[in-house]
Design a protein around this motif. Structure first.
Motif, PDB file in Angstrom:
ATOM      1  N   GLU A   1       0.877  -1.188  -0.059  1.00 60.74           N
ATOM      2  CA  GLU A   1      -0.027  -0.047  -0.037  1.00 60.74           C
ATOM      3  C   GLU A   1       1.018   1.240   0.105  1.00 60.74           C
ATOM      4  OE1 GLU A   1      -3.483   2.120   2.616  1.00 60.74           O
ATOM      5  OE2 GLU A   1      -2.876   0.218   2.935  1.00 60.74           O
ATOM      6  N   ASN A   2       1.830   1.228   0.706  1.00 66.66           N
ATOM      7  CA  ASN A   2       2.735   2.369   0.800  1.00 66.66           C
ATOM      8  C   ASN A   2       3.397   2.633  -0.456  1.00 66.66           C
ATOM      9  OD1 ASN A   2       2.223   2.761   3.482  1.00 66.66           O
ATOM     10  ND2 ASN A   2       3.856   1.945   4.385  1.00 66.66           N
ATOM     11  N   ALA A   3       3.988   1.423  -1.113  1.00 64.32           N
ATOM     12  CA  ALA A   3       4.643   1.466  -2.473  1.00 64.32           C
ATOM     13  C   ALA A   3       3.560   2.171  -3.533  1.00 64.32           C
ATOM     14  CB  ALA A   3       5.040   0.143  -2.879  1.00 64.32           C
ATOM     15  N   GLY A   4       2.035   1.674  -3.573  1.00 62.99           N
ATOM     16  CA  GLY A   4       1.332   2.100  -4.329  1.00 62.99           C
ATOM     17  C   GLY A   4       1.152   3.883  -4.172  1.00 62.99           C
ATOM     18  N   ASP A   5       1.231   4.102  -2.731  1.00 65.80           N
ATOM     19  CA  ASP A   5       0.884   5.744  -2.573  1.00 65.80           C
ATOM     20  C   ASP A   5       2.125   6.359  -3.152  1.00 65.80           C
ATOM     21  OD1 ASP A   5      -1.601   5.032  -1.228  1.00 65.80           O
ATOM     22  OD2 ASP A   5      -0.642   4.828   0.941  1.00 65.80           O
ATOM     23  N   LYS A   6       3.236   5.920  -2.964  1.00 65.70           N
ATOM     24  CA  LYS A   6       4.425   6.623  -3.393  1.00 65.70           C
ATOM     25  C   LYS A   6       4.428   6.773  -4.949  1.00 65.70           C
ATOM     26  CE  LYS A   6       7.653   5.660   0.215  1.00 65.70           C
ATOM     27  NZ  LYS A   6       9.148   4.811   0.566  1.00 65.70           N
ATOM     28  N   ILE A   7       3.991   5.734  -5.639  1.00 63.90           N
ATOM     29  CA  ILE A   7       3.875   5.683  -7.115  1.00 63.90           C
ATOM     30  C   ILE A   7       2.683   6.662  -7.585  1.00 63.90           C
ATOM     31  CG2 ILE A   7       3.140   4.309  -9.146  1.00 63.90           C
ATOM     32  CD1 ILE A   7       4.394   1.931  -7.885  1.00 63.90           C
ATOM     33  N   GLU A   8       1.616   6.568  -6.977  1.00 68.66           N
ATOM     34  CA  GLU A   8       0.468   7.458  -7.113  1.00 68.66           C
ATOM     35  C   GLU A   8       0.994   9.025  -7.002  1.00 68.66           C
ATOM     36  OE1 GLU A   8      -4.027   8.553  -5.847  1.00 68.66           O
ATOM     37  OE2 GLU A   8      -2.968   6.639  -5.171  1.00 68.66           O
ATOM     38  N   SER A   9       1.763   9.194  -6.056  1.00 69.24           N
ATOM     39  CA  SER A   9       2.301  10.692  -5.597  1.00 69.24           C
ATOM     40  C   SER A   9       3.038  11.126  -6.749  1.00 69.24           C
ATOM     41  CB  SER A   9       3.002  10.917  -4.194  1.00 69.24           C
ATOM     42  OG  SER A   9       3.790  10.214  -3.932  1.00 69.24           O
ATOM     43  N   SER A  10       4.034  10.320  -6.989  1.00 68.97           N
ATOM     44  CA  SER A  10       5.110  10.707  -7.959  1.00 68.97           C
ATOM     45  C   SER A  10       4.653  10.813  -9.323  1.00 68.97           C
ATOM     46  CB  SER A  10       6.212   9.371  -8.150  1.00 68.97           C
ATOM     47  OG  SER A  10       5.591   8.261  -8.529  1.00 68.97           O
ATOM     48  N   THR A  11       3.501  10.234  -9.831  1.00 67.59           N
ATOM     49  CA  THR A  11       2.863  10.355 -11.001  1.00 67.59           C
ATOM     50  C   THR A  11       1.906  11.479 -11.102  1.00 67.59           C
ATOM     51  OG1 THR A  11       1.031   8.906 -10.498  1.00 67.59           O
ATOM     52  CG2 THR A  11       2.710   7.917 -11.801  1.00 67.59           C
ATOM     53  N   ASN A  12       1.575  11.971  -9.939  1.00 70.58           N
ATOM     54  CA  ASN A  12       0.710  13.374  -9.904  1.00 70.58           C
ATOM     55  C   ASN A  12       1.562  14.705  -9.818  1.00 70.58           C
ATOM     56  OD1 ASN A  12      -1.812  11.782  -9.774  1.00 70.58           O
ATOM     57  ND2 ASN A  12      -1.724  11.520  -7.633  1.00 70.58           N
ATOM     58  N   ASN A  13       2.602  14.689  -9.668  1.00 67.25           N
ATOM     59  CA  ASN A  13       3.454  15.675  -9.609  1.00 67.25           C
ATOM     60  C   ASN A  13       4.040  15.996 -11.106  1.00 67.25           C
ATOM     61  OD1 ASN A  13       3.147  16.057  -6.983  1.00 67.25           O
ATOM     62  ND2 ASN A  13       5.098  15.044  -6.411  1.00 67.25           N
TER      63      ASN A  13
END
Length: 58
Positions: A46-58
């Motif tokens: 879940e943490n890895a998914g959150d990191k990926i999501e936040s990096s693609t939103n920037n």
């Protein structure tokens, strides 16, 4: 007199059963370790998914 002895025996036996139920056996301990490992792995994913999501939103 016999009835009193029988009552004491029953109460003692019941207390021993309740005490034995509190003790975790090896299978219970192994199950708890597996549960913790699965929970930790899920949180890591879940943490890895959150990191990926936040990096693609920037």
């Amino acid at each position: 007199m016999k009835a009193m002895g029988m009552r004491i025996a029953v109460v003692t036996f019941a207390a021993m059963l309740l005490w034995a139920c509190d003790q975790d056996g090896p299978a219970e301990q192994a199950g708890e370790k597996i549960d913790n490992a699965v929970e930790n792995a899920g949180e890591a994913i879940e943490n890895a998914g959150d990191k990926i999501e936040s990096s693609t939103n920037n």
